[in-house]
Design a protein around this motif. Sequence first.
Motif, PDB file in Angstrom:
ATOM      1  N   ILE A  59       2.117  -2.408   9.093  1.00 45.23           N
ATOM      2  CA  ILE A  59       1.073  -2.802  10.036  1.00 45.23           C
ATOM      3  C   ILE A  59       1.688  -3.056  11.402  1.00 45.23           C
TER       4      ILE A  59
ATOM      5  N   ARG B  88       2.748   1.611   3.668  1.00 42.26           N
ATOM      6  CA  ARG B  88       2.056   1.342   4.924  1.00 42.26           C
ATOM      7  C   ARG B  88       2.673   0.123   5.602  1.00 42.26           C
TER       8      ARG B  88
ATOM      9  N   PHE C  56       2.071   5.330  -1.065  1.00 37.43           N
ATOM     10  CA  PHE C  56       1.591   6.703  -1.016  1.00 37.43           C
ATOM     11  C   PHE C  56       2.687   7.643  -1.518  1.00 37.43           C
TER      12      PHE C  56
ATOM     13  N   TYR D  80       0.868  -1.168   0.000  1.00 39.53           N
ATOM     14  CA  TYR D  80       0.000   0.000   0.000  1.00 39.53           C
ATOM     15  C   TYR D  80       0.908   1.221   0.000  1.00 39.53           C
TER      16      TYR D  80
ATOM     17  N   PHE E 224       8.555   6.123   5.477  1.00 43.40           N
ATOM     18  CA  PHE E 224       8.857   7.084   4.422  1.00 43.40           C
ATOM     19  C   PHE E 224      10.246   6.853   3.832  1.00 43.40           C
TER      20      PHE E 224
ATOM     21  N   GLN F 290      -1.406   1.029  12.122  1.00 43.95           N
ATOM     22  CA  GLN F 290      -0.622   1.138  10.914  1.00 43.95           C
ATOM     23  C   GLN F 290       0.150   2.444  10.965  1.00 43.95           C
ATOM     24  N   ASN F 291       1.310   2.425  10.399  1.00 42.93           N
ATOM     25  CA  ASN F 291       2.080   3.649  10.273  1.00 42.93           C
ATOM     26  C   ASN F 291       2.692   3.687   8.889  1.00 42.93           C
ATOM     27  N   PHE F 292       3.248   4.806   8.532  1.00 41.50           N
ATOM     28  CA  PHE F 292       3.887   4.959   7.249  1.00 41.50           C
ATOM     29  C   PHE F 292       5.398   4.919   7.420  1.00 41.50           C
TER      30      PHE F 292
END
Lengths: 116, 116
Positions: free
Chosen positions: B96, B94, B34, B32, B106, B102-104
């Motif tokens: 889990i 993403r 972003f 997932y 980067f 959940q966190n991102f």
Amino acid sequence: ETGVTQSPTHLIKTRGQQVTLRCSSQSGHNTVSWYQQALGQGPQFIFQYYREEENGRGNFPPRFSGLQFPNYSSELNVNALELDDSALYLCASSMKTGSFSTDTQYFGPGTRLTVL
Amino acid sequence: AQSVAQPEDQVNVAEGNPLTVKCTYSVSGNPYLFWYVQYPNRGLQFLLKYITGDNLVKGSYGFEAEFNKSQTSFHLKKPSALVSDSALYFCAVRDIMGDYGQNFVFGPGTRLSVLP
């Protein structure tokens, strides 16, 4: 602009002091995440709060702590400040609709913390 | 552990030319992904996300991203760059945590400069 607000905008502290940063989540959002962004780097996950409980934590020491309030706003507290804590602290809010929901995180403008 | 890489620290492009900002990922399970943009002294603004479905994802401000599973890439593109697109771009995946969190994660960011 997102509806996420953070205060203060800037803060200067000295080593050893304590600091509290505040975040108001976007209307309708129930989850708040905090990130630390050091100069020239990507944001690093600190922790997440959901329904007033810590829901996950990154690789940060216990002197980083937080709260989430019934209105979903949140605080980040850092004790015994160190020089390396100087960074932009970002708050992100999201709406968790179920387990592993693929919710987008919307970020506030950040608080710039300088530790001298 | 989930991770993303942004192989270019800096991308320069002339106004009106197409732009590409590269991102590759490493995940266990479904990715997932972003893209966020950060303007000076500002928080992160959401551009687009890939969850499932079409490999070409359209987002804000004319940006789009192409998901390529075989190359584990999620490159950000725009057909015609504007000077106002000059900013710092972050790819995120993403991750889990536990049952609900959940966190991102980067990437390090890519600085895009669009030259007039």
